[in-house]
Design a protein around this motif. Sequence first.
Motif, PDB file in Angstrom:
ATOM      1  N   ALA A   7       0.758  -1.192   0.270  1.00 49.50           N
ATOM      2  CA  ALA A   7       0.236  -0.339  -0.276  1.00 49.50           C
ATOM      3  C   ALA A   7       0.737   1.513  -0.212  1.00 49.50           C
ATOM      4  O   ALA A   7       0.158   2.438  -0.653  1.00 49.50           O
ATOM      5  N   LEU A   8       1.529   0.820   0.713  1.00 49.07           N
ATOM      6  CA  LEU A   8       2.857   2.786   0.773  1.00 49.07           C
ATOM      7  C   LEU A   8       3.305   2.563  -0.375  1.00 49.07           C
ATOM      8  O   LEU A   8       3.603   3.891  -1.441  1.00 49.07           O
ATOM      9  N   VAL A   9       3.719   1.111  -1.014  1.00 48.43           N
ATOM     10  CA  VAL A   9       4.398   1.585  -2.754  1.00 48.43           C
ATOM     11  C   VAL A   9       3.626   2.179  -3.585  1.00 48.43           C
ATOM     12  O   VAL A   9       3.511   3.024  -4.538  1.00 48.43           O
ATOM     13  N   ARG A  10       1.793   1.429  -3.453  1.00 44.18           N
ATOM     14  CA  ARG A  10       0.893   2.420  -4.848  1.00 44.18           C
ATOM     15  C   ARG A  10       0.945   4.120  -4.091  1.00 44.18           C
ATOM     16  O   ARG A  10       0.928   5.121  -5.271  1.00 44.18           O
ATOM     17  N   GLY A  11       1.011   4.296  -3.157  1.00 46.62           N
ATOM     18  CA  GLY A  11       0.947   5.229  -2.901  1.00 46.62           C
ATOM     19  C   GLY A  11       1.677   6.328  -3.126  1.00 46.62           C
ATOM     20  O   GLY A  11       1.772   7.763  -3.188  1.00 46.62           O
ATOM     21  N   LEU A  12       3.064   5.932  -2.653  1.00 41.63           N
ATOM     22  CA  LEU A  12       4.190   7.050  -2.952  1.00 41.63           C
ATOM     23  C   LEU A  12       4.422   7.191  -4.365  1.00 41.63           C
ATOM     24  O   LEU A  12       4.712   8.273  -4.874  1.00 41.63           O
ATOM     25  N   ALA A  13       4.055   6.141  -5.570  1.00 33.34           N
ATOM     26  CA  ALA A  13       4.167   6.124  -6.831  1.00 33.34           C
ATOM     27  C   ALA A  13       3.072   7.522  -7.117  1.00 33.34           C
ATOM     28  O   ALA A  13       3.425   7.543  -8.133  1.00 33.34           O
ATOM     29  N   ASP A  14       2.267   7.614  -7.191  1.00 39.05           N
ATOM     30  CA  ASP A  14       0.813   8.338  -7.088  1.00 39.05           C
ATOM     31  C   ASP A  14       1.000   9.758  -6.936  1.00 39.05           C
ATOM     32  O   ASP A  14       0.951  10.944  -7.296  1.00 39.05           O
ATOM     33  N   LEU A  15       2.749   9.931  -6.059  1.00 40.00           N
ATOM     34  CA  LEU A  15       2.677  10.800  -5.557  1.00 40.00           C
ATOM     35  C   LEU A  15       3.886  12.302  -7.125  1.00 40.00           C
ATOM     36  O   LEU A  15       4.365  11.503  -7.604  1.00 40.00           O
ATOM     37  N   PRO A  16       4.247  13.070  -7.109  1.00 44.75           N
ATOM     38  CA  PRO A  16       4.971  13.870  -8.417  1.00 44.75           C
ATOM     39  C   PRO A  16       5.976  13.527  -7.893  1.00 44.75           C
ATOM     40  O   PRO A  16       7.006  13.363  -6.953  1.00 44.75           O
ATOM     41  N   ARG A  17       6.380  12.688  -9.207  1.00 46.88           N
ATOM     42  CA  ARG A  17       8.152  12.492  -9.191  1.00 46.88           C
ATOM     43  C   ARG A  17       9.085  13.703  -8.323  1.00 46.88           C
ATOM     44  O   ARG A  17       9.128  14.474  -9.194  1.00 46.88           O
ATOM     45  N   LEU A  18       9.778  12.924  -7.658  1.00 46.59           N
ATOM     46  CA  LEU A  18      11.289  13.678  -7.417  1.00 46.59           C
ATOM     47  C   LEU A  18      12.133  13.329  -7.171  1.00 46.59           C
ATOM     48  O   LEU A  18      11.887  11.685  -6.832  1.00 46.59           O
TER      49      LEU A  18
END
Length: 281
Positions: free
Chosen positions: A72-83
């Motif tokens: 779940a954490l990976v999916r949520g992080l991947a949704d954030l704008p790329r930095l």
Amino acid sequence: MREWWTTLGAGTRPAPRFRVVAFPHAGGWPSAFRSWAQVLPADVELVVAQLPGRGARIGEPPQTRVGPLVDALVRGLADLPRLPYAVVGHSFGSVLAYELTRAMEQKGLAPDLLAVSARQAPCFPSEPPFAHLRSDAELLEHLLDIGGITPQLMSRDDLVRPSLRAIRADLEAMEHYERPLSGTGVPVLALGAADDPVVVAERLHLWSLETTGAFSRLMFTGGHFYLYEPANALSVTRRLTAGRPGAPDTGLPHPGRVPRASRHPAPAPGGASKHLLKETS
């Protein structure tokens, strides 16, 4: 999936050029990293894991296994704008930080650096008797011993009981965690305190076995929760953000390279790990 992450200091910074992704200790709330939000450079965004059973999600049942949490954490992080970003975990948070780093690397979205704090390397698994099976009174006594709770809070059942539920779930997740078959190629920085009553400081260098990239170790004075002290937060954040776009040259030496060794080194003497909670509010 953004409920799994919260941004500290949002609205007070310009458009970020770098991100620090942080995981608190067992049972910890995102506010554990509030001292970090105060010392990070203005162009660095701080996002902290918001797990079920604490903070804004205190009404949700906590999860008791690492795998579903990381998914779940990976999916949520991947949704954030790329930095470009670095990952840091403290105590139980180091387990989540390591597994998230591996998963993001497999997606082609690896961080620049992984920092693991106050947690022994996965080659020393937890062993019975497991801490998550202790009574509430025993957990509270241990928290008091390691500086994870003040005596004044011991009688605040309205605060302590929900926190113990999250602690117990995180401990169960940690104590059932098994070292993965493969490590990471991301550089690893192991962090610890010489006076930590929970972690054997001499074992921290064994995190070098979990990466084929660069490895270094940084030690502090203080107890198990040293990482949240403002001076230590400043020192670590400087290390994590040294390579961000436009960052000044810190003069930090490039850490050495140590290959990952066998999956089955000698077992740890002394049994189970006992990482617990600090915050209850």
